[in-house]
Every structure is written in structure tokens, then in C-alpha cells.
Motif scaffolding. Structure first.
Motif, PDB file in Angstrom:
ATOM      1  N   SER A   5      -2.731  -6.292  -9.737  1.00 53.92           N
ATOM      2  CA  SER A   5      -2.523  -4.901 -10.124  1.00 53.92           C
ATOM      3  C   SER A   5      -1.069  -4.546  -9.878  1.00 53.92           C
ATOM      4  O   SER A   5      -0.543  -4.797  -8.792  1.00 53.92           O
ATOM      5  CB  SER A   5      -3.429  -3.985  -9.282  1.00 53.92           C
ATOM      6  OG  SER A   5      -3.220  -2.629  -9.607  1.00 53.92           O
ATOM      7  N   ALA A  49      -1.459  -1.121 -13.547  1.00 49.66           N
ATOM      8  CA  ALA A  49      -2.102  -0.915 -12.252  1.00 49.66           C
ATOM      9  C   ALA A  49      -3.594  -0.665 -12.460  1.00 49.66           C
ATOM     10  O   ALA A  49      -3.982   0.201 -13.245  1.00 49.66           O
ATOM     11  CB  ALA A  49      -1.454   0.250 -11.519  1.00 49.66           C
ATOM     12  N   THR A  50      -4.410  -1.456 -11.778  1.00 49.79           N
ATOM     13  CA  THR A  50      -5.858  -1.319 -11.889  1.00 49.79           C
ATOM     14  C   THR A  50      -6.506  -0.977 -10.555  1.00 49.79           C
ATOM     15  O   THR A  50      -7.701  -0.685 -10.506  1.00 49.79           O
ATOM     16  CB  THR A  50      -6.477  -2.637 -12.416  1.00 49.79           C
ATOM     17  OG1 THR A  50      -6.101  -3.702 -11.534  1.00 49.79           O
ATOM     18  CG2 THR A  50      -5.987  -2.934 -13.830  1.00 49.79           C
ATOM     19  N   ASP A  51      -5.725  -1.003  -9.478  1.00 49.59           N
ATOM     20  CA  ASP A  51      -6.232  -0.740  -8.134  1.00 49.59           C
ATOM     21  C   ASP A  51      -5.515   0.492  -7.588  1.00 49.59           C
ATOM     22  O   ASP A  51      -4.333   0.428  -7.234  1.00 49.59           O
ATOM     23  CB  ASP A  51      -5.976  -1.955  -7.235  1.00 49.59           C
ATOM     24  CG  ASP A  51      -6.545  -1.800  -5.841  1.00 49.59           C
ATOM     25  OD1 ASP A  51      -6.925  -0.674  -5.458  1.00 49.59           O
ATOM     26  OD2 ASP A  51      -6.589  -2.805  -5.114  1.00 49.59           O
ATOM     27  N   ALA A  52      -6.219   1.612  -7.522  1.00 49.79           N
ATOM     28  CA  ALA A  52      -5.613   2.866  -7.081  1.00 49.79           C
ATOM     29  C   ALA A  52      -5.361   2.910  -5.577  1.00 49.79           C
ATOM     30  O   ALA A  52      -4.729   3.842  -5.083  1.00 49.79           O
ATOM     31  CB  ALA A  52      -6.504   4.034  -7.489  1.00 49.79           C
ATOM     32  N   THR A  53      -5.811   1.896  -4.833  1.00 56.03           N
ATOM     33  CA  THR A  53      -5.629   1.899  -3.378  1.00 56.03           C
ATOM     34  C   THR A  53      -4.310   1.262  -2.943  1.00 56.03           C
ATOM     35  O   THR A  53      -4.024   1.190  -1.754  1.00 56.03           O
ATOM     36  CB  THR A  53      -6.789   1.164  -2.669  1.00 56.03           C
ATOM     37  OG1 THR A  53      -6.742  -0.224  -3.014  1.00 56.03           O
ATOM     38  CG2 THR A  53      -8.135   1.774  -3.058  1.00 56.03           C
ATOM     39  N   CYS A  54      -3.519   0.790  -3.931  1.00 57.58           N
ATOM     40  CA  CYS A  54      -2.247   0.165  -3.579  1.00 57.58           C
ATOM     41  C   CYS A  54      -1.257   0.344  -4.730  1.00 57.58           C
ATOM     42  O   CYS A  54      -1.640   0.717  -5.829  1.00 57.58           O
ATOM     43  CB  CYS A  54      -2.424  -1.317  -3.251  1.00 57.58           C
ATOM     44  SG  CYS A  54      -3.002  -2.317  -4.643  1.00 57.58           S
ATOM     45  N   ASN A  55       0.017   0.083  -4.434  1.00 56.48           N
ATOM     46  CA  ASN A  55       1.040   0.122  -5.482  1.00 56.48           C
ATOM     47  C   ASN A  55       1.020  -1.160  -6.302  1.00 56.48           C
ATOM     48  O   ASN A  55       1.251  -1.131  -7.514  1.00 56.48           O
ATOM     49  CB  ASN A  55       2.424   0.338  -4.874  1.00 56.48           C
ATOM     50  CG  ASN A  55       2.555   1.721  -4.283  1.00 56.48           C
ATOM     51  OD1 ASN A  55       2.523   1.878  -3.068  1.00 56.48           O
ATOM     52  ND2 ASN A  55       2.672   2.728  -5.125  1.00 56.48           N
ATOM     53  N   CYS A  56       0.787  -2.282  -5.628  1.00 57.94           N
ATOM     54  CA  CYS A  56       0.656  -3.547  -6.350  1.00 57.94           C
ATOM     55  C   CYS A  56      -0.136  -4.525  -5.488  1.00 57.94           C
ATOM     56  O   CYS A  56      -0.242  -4.365  -4.273  1.00 57.94           O
ATOM     57  CB  CYS A  56       2.022  -4.131  -6.739  1.00 57.94           C
ATOM     58  SG  CYS A  56       3.078  -4.583  -5.356  1.00 57.94           S
ATOM     59  N   PHE A 105       2.117  -1.681 -11.710  1.00 63.92           N
ATOM     60  CA  PHE A 105       2.538  -0.805 -12.795  1.00 63.92           C
ATOM     61  C   PHE A 105       3.394  -1.580 -13.786  1.00 63.92           C
ATOM     62  O   PHE A 105       4.217  -2.377 -13.366  1.00 63.92           O
ATOM     63  CB  PHE A 105       3.317   0.392 -12.213  1.00 63.92           C
ATOM     64  CG  PHE A 105       3.495   1.489 -13.195  1.00 63.92           C
ATOM     65  CD1 PHE A 105       2.461   2.377 -13.444  1.00 63.92           C
ATOM     66  CD2 PHE A 105       4.666   1.618 -13.908  1.00 63.92           C
ATOM     67  CE1 PHE A 105       2.612   3.381 -14.383  1.00 63.92           C
ATOM     68  CE2 PHE A 105       4.824   2.618 -14.844  1.00 63.92           C
ATOM     69  CZ  PHE A 105       3.796   3.505 -15.081  1.00 63.92           C
ATOM     70  N   THR A 131       0.810  -1.213   0.000  1.00 72.04           N
ATOM     71  CA  THR A 131       0.000   0.000   0.000  1.00 72.04           C
ATOM     72  C   THR A 131       0.845   1.266   0.000  1.00 72.04           C
ATOM     73  O   THR A 131       0.321   2.355  -0.251  1.00 72.04           O
ATOM     74  CB  THR A 131      -0.950   0.008   1.211  1.00 72.04           C
ATOM     75  OG1 THR A 131      -0.171  -0.123   2.412  1.00 72.04           O
ATOM     76  CG2 THR A 131      -1.951  -1.151   1.117  1.00 72.04           C
ATOM     77  N   GLN A 155       8.537   3.193  -5.659  1.00 72.20           N
ATOM     78  CA  GLN A 155       7.716   4.112  -6.452  1.00 72.20           C
ATOM     79  C   GLN A 155       7.723   5.519  -5.850  1.00 72.20           C
ATOM     80  O   GLN A 155       7.765   6.517  -6.583  1.00 72.20           O
ATOM     81  CB  GLN A 155       6.283   3.587  -6.600  1.00 72.20           C
ATOM     82  CG  GLN A 155       6.166   2.235  -7.268  1.00 72.20           C
ATOM     83  CD  GLN A 155       6.653   2.190  -8.721  1.00 72.20           C
ATOM     84  OE1 GLN A 155       7.518   2.943  -9.148  1.00 72.20           O
ATOM     85  NE2 GLN A 155       6.094   1.273  -9.487  1.00 72.20           N
TER      86      GLN A 155
END
Length: 171
Positions: free
Chosen positions: A151, A156-163, A153, A108, A113
Motif C-alpha cells: 500500500s 494506498a489500500t491500507d488506511a492504517t498506514c502511509n505505506c 500513495f 504509520t 505526507q
């Protein structure tokens, strides 16, 4: 262990552990950025994938031994091992079992990043590295575990986490 480490309190050791984790992430980033500048992103990514392929196996083996996990500890064993990875002390992460019994691991707050963003660099396209890193680590804990990217980068499809990664037991 040397005398300087033995003389530290528990709180000091915990603080030093976080410093070591941050240092490892910084070392990984500095060698990557050096290669990225000299040889380009594609070459840096090829080397990064290979480095994490090898390192993740070693890290899994050592953590598995440290935890005294059985040969096939399943997803419960992986859930115990993931928070003990070097990067886990440097990043904010979370684990949960989903409705299908799969283990979902999310970072998260990612130091890599964050550092690239602070430096005005593009985000690290880490999905291909993560597939190898998390897949090899999971198989190092139990060779029956599969890993799927949910998800990461540049996808990335989930904006609530980096992966986010999903682990399943293939029996």
C-alpha cells in the motif's frame, strides 16, 4: 567527530540524531518541491527515483557494515537494518513477520505526507520512488531479497498506514 559532539550527553546525542533525521527529510522535500514547482511532478519524480536508487544502495552498504552483517543475512538482517535508516528516526514505523515468514514494514506516520498535507499540497505519489528505495535498500542488505508494495500513495489500500512493504527471500 568534533569536540562539540563529543561533549554532548547520550540523551543530547539521541535528540540530535532525531533532528538530523528530520533535517534530511526536510532537505529531500525542499529539493523535490523546488523541482516540482519549476519542472512539474513528472520531472521531479524521475529525479527522485534516481536519487533514491543511488542513495539507498549507499545507505544499505553503510548500515550493513555498521551492523557487521554477513554477506547474506536474509530477512533477519533486513529487520535489523530497516529501523536504522535515516528516515526511521523521523517517521513512526513498525516491522513484523507475517504468517508466510515475509517481513512487512509499515510507515504509520510519515513526515513527508504530513508536511504536504499541512501546506495544502496533494499527497506525494511516492509508490514508484518507494519501490526503488526499499527494493534497492533490501538488495543492498542481501541481493536475494525481493520487495513488493502492499500500500502506498497513489495506490494506498491500507488506511492504517502511509505505506506498507513486504520483503521476501528469493532462494
Amino acid at each position: 567527530m568534533n569536540d562539540a559532539l563529543r561533549a554532548l550527553s547520550r540523551d543530547e546525542l539521541e535528540e540530535l540524531l532525531v533532528i538530523y533525521a528530520k533535517n534530511l527529510v526536510a532537505l529531500d522535500g525542499t529539493w523535490f518541491q523546488s523541482l516540482e514547482r519549476c519542472e512539474g511532478m513528472d520531472a521531479a519524480m524521475r529525479h527522485d527515483v534516481e536519487a533514491w536508487r543511488r542513495f539507498s544502495k549507499v545507505e544499505a552498504r553503510r548500515i550493513k557494515a555498521f551492523l557487521s552483517l554477513e554477506e547474506h543475512p536474509g530477512l533477519a538482517g533486513l529487520a535489523r537494518a530497516l529501523p536504522l535508516r535515516c528516515q526511521s528516526a523521523a517517521n513512526a514505523d513498525e516491522l513484523r513477520f507475517d504468517e508466510d515468514g515475509a517481513l512487512v514494514y509499515r510507515i504509520t506516520d510519515c513526515r513527508v505526507q504530513n508536511a504536504r498535507e499541512r501546506k495544502g499540497m496533494g499527497f506525494h505519489p511516492c509508490k514508484s520512488v518507494g519501490e526503488v528505495e526499499y527494493g534497492e535498500f533490501a538488495r543492498g542488505i542481501d541481493e536475494r531479497i525481493g520487495c513488493e508494495c502492499l500500500s502506498c500513495f497513489p495506490e494506498a489500500t491500507d488506511a492504517t498506514c502511509n505505506c506498507a512493504w513486504r520483503f521476501t527471500l528469493d532462494v
